[in-house]
Design a protein around this motif. Structure first.
Motif, PDB file in Angstrom:
ATOM      1  N   GLY A  44       0.828  -1.196   0.000  1.00 17.83           N
ATOM      2  CA  GLY A  44       0.000   0.000   0.000  1.00 17.83           C
ATOM      3  C   GLY A  44       0.857   1.238   0.000  1.00 17.83           C
ATOM      4  N   ASP A  45       0.231   2.351  -0.284  1.00 22.51           N
ATOM      5  CA  ASP A  45       0.927   3.626  -0.339  1.00 22.51           C
ATOM      6  C   ASP A  45       1.144   4.172   1.057  1.00 22.51           C
ATOM      7  OD1 ASP A  45       0.805   3.365  -3.065  1.00 22.51           O
ATOM      8  OD2 ASP A  45      -0.861   4.757  -3.318  1.00 22.51           O
ATOM      9  N   VAL A  46       2.256   4.913   1.212  1.00 20.70           N
ATOM     10  CA  VAL A  46       2.581   5.494   2.504  1.00 20.70           C
ATOM     11  C   VAL A  46       2.924   6.966   2.356  1.00 20.70           C
ATOM     12  CG1 VAL A  46       3.370   3.319   3.499  1.00 20.70           C
ATOM     13  CG2 VAL A  46       5.009   4.800   2.407  1.00 20.70           C
ATOM     14  N   GLN A  47       2.562   7.729   3.365  1.00 23.26           N
ATOM     15  CA  GLN A  47       2.931   9.135   3.480  1.00 23.26           C
ATOM     16  C   GLN A  47       3.559   9.276   4.853  1.00 23.26           C
ATOM     17  OE1 GLN A  47      -0.266  11.842   2.740  1.00 23.26           O
ATOM     18  NE2 GLN A  47       0.886  13.599   3.412  1.00 23.26           N
ATOM     19  N   VAL A  48       4.864   9.571   4.877  1.00 18.03           N
ATOM     20  CA  VAL A  48       5.615   9.520   6.132  1.00 18.03           C
ATOM     21  C   VAL A  48       6.561  10.698   6.274  1.00 18.03           C
ATOM     22  CG1 VAL A  48       5.519   7.005   6.291  1.00 18.03           C
ATOM     23  CG2 VAL A  48       7.402   8.073   5.081  1.00 18.03           C
ATOM     24  N   GLY A  49       6.987  10.921   7.517  1.00 19.76           N
ATOM     25  CA  GLY A  49       8.013  11.899   7.806  1.00 19.76           C
ATOM     26  C   GLY A  49       9.392  11.262   7.821  1.00 19.76           C
ATOM     27  N   ALA A  50       9.450   9.956   8.092  1.00 16.12           N
ATOM     28  CA  ALA A  50      10.705   9.198   8.104  1.00 16.12           C
ATOM     29  C   ALA A  50      10.356   7.752   7.786  1.00 16.12           C
ATOM     30  CB  ALA A  50      11.385   9.289   9.464  1.00 16.12           C
ATOM     31  N   THR A  87       5.601   8.620  -0.138  1.00 23.71           N
ATOM     32  CA  THR A  87       5.697  10.073  -0.170  1.00 23.71           C
ATOM     33  C   THR A  87       6.228  10.515   1.183  1.00 23.71           C
ATOM     34  OG1 THR A  87       3.762  10.196  -1.602  1.00 23.71           O
ATOM     35  CG2 THR A  87       4.435  12.232  -0.514  1.00 23.71           C
ATOM     36  N   MET A  88       7.328  11.276   1.152  1.00 23.21           N
ATOM     37  CA  MET A  88       7.918  11.751   2.406  1.00 23.21           C
ATOM     38  C   MET A  88       7.767  13.255   2.505  1.00 23.21           C
ATOM     39  SD  MET A  88      11.328   9.434   2.800  1.00 23.21           S
ATOM     40  CE  MET A  88      11.509   9.818   4.534  1.00 23.21           C
ATOM     41  N   GLN A  89       7.492  13.708   3.717  1.00 20.48           N
ATOM     42  CA  GLN A  89       7.406  15.137   4.004  1.00 20.48           C
ATOM     43  C   GLN A  89       8.228  15.418   5.239  1.00 20.48           C
ATOM     44  OE1 GLN A  89       3.203  15.777   4.505  1.00 20.48           O
ATOM     45  NE2 GLN A  89       2.979  16.396   2.383  1.00 20.48           N
ATOM     46  N   ARG A  90       8.916  16.530   5.221  1.00 14.62           N
ATOM     47  CA  ARG A  90       9.663  16.949   6.407  1.00 14.62           C
ATOM     48  C   ARG A  90       8.696  17.521   7.430  1.00 14.62           C
ATOM     49  NH1 ARG A  90      13.707  18.692   2.591  1.00 14.62           N
ATOM     50  NH2 ARG A  90      15.591  17.501   3.005  1.00 14.62           N
ATOM     51  N   ARG A  91       8.982  17.247   8.665  1.00 19.67           N
ATOM     52  CA  ARG A  91       8.226  17.873   9.740  1.00 19.67           C
ATOM     53  C   ARG A  91       8.801  19.252   9.972  1.00 19.67           C
ATOM     54  NH1 ARG A  91       6.930  13.805  14.633  1.00 19.67           N
ATOM     55  NH2 ARG A  91       4.842  14.592  14.556  1.00 19.67           N
ATOM     56  N   ALA A 146      -6.006  12.815  -2.430  1.00 18.61           N
ATOM     57  CA  ALA A 146      -4.947  12.072  -3.117  1.00 18.61           C
ATOM     58  C   ALA A 146      -5.524  11.271  -4.288  1.00 18.61           C
ATOM     59  CB  ALA A 146      -4.233  11.133  -2.150  1.00 18.61           C
ATOM     60  N   ARG A 147      -6.779  10.797  -4.146  1.00 13.05           N
ATOM     61  CA  ARG A 147      -7.406  10.035  -5.225  1.00 13.05           C
ATOM     62  C   ARG A 147      -7.863  10.938  -6.355  1.00 13.05           C
ATOM     63  NH1 ARG A 147     -11.469   7.815  -1.566  1.00 13.05           N
ATOM     64  NH2 ARG A 147     -10.176   6.901   0.022  1.00 13.05           N
TER      65      ARG A 147
END
Length: 165
Positions: free
Chosen positions: A99-105, A119-123, A163-164
């Protein structure tokens, strides 16, 4: 696995999630939506949605077909579904995620399986906070303290729909 900041191991008690831990035992089966204010530990089977203001930990032998939204997520079992974890995701050796993930790390140990889009995003400055914990605190402030977990679920669902589309 060495102590890390995603799973909460190695953290001082003041850095761990406040409140109680909720356990779903190995003989438990949950179908639907579960929202907890503290940490959630899953040993059984889940179909639906899991939301935590702290850590969701899926243990070895657990089977989860659900979307997960939490500050931190640790996977040792099998998960199929979307994972949103602003604090981070640790996929340990026995774990698998489809599955898809959206994470900070992101930590992926040798032997773990990850199939999906990451998909990564900085905090911090300029980064959108997507965790259930951040949403819960933001929602509580905006709503005058009302139902922070419900606010978290609504934000996660809006983000998934965006996102969809």
């Amino acid at each position: 696995m060495p102590e890390d900041n995603i799973s909460g191991r190695g953290r001082r008690p003041s850095e761990r999630s406040e409140g109680q831990e909720t356990y779903l035992g190995p003989n438990s089966r949950l179908e639907g939506k579960l929202i907890v204010e503290g940490d959630l530990v899953v040993h059984g089977r889940v179909t639906g949605e899991l939301h935590s203001a702290g850590l969701i930990r899926v243990e070895s032998g657990a089977k989860v077909e659900a979307s997960l939204g939490a500050d931190r997520v640790t996977l040792r079992g099998d998960v199929t579904g979307t994972v949103i974890a602003a604090g981070g995701l640790a996929l340990e050796g026995s774990g698998s995620l489809n599955g898809d993930v959206q994470v900070g790390a992101l930590i992926v140990e040798e032997g773990a399986l990850l199939n999906g889009r990451v998909t990564m995003q900085r905090r911090g400055v300029g980064a959108e906070r997507t965790s259930a914990k951040a949403t819960a605190s933001d929602g509580a402030e905006a709503a005058g303290g009302a139902a922070p977990a419900d606010q978290a679920v609504e934000k996660v669902e809006r983000e998934k729909a965006g996102a969809r589309g």
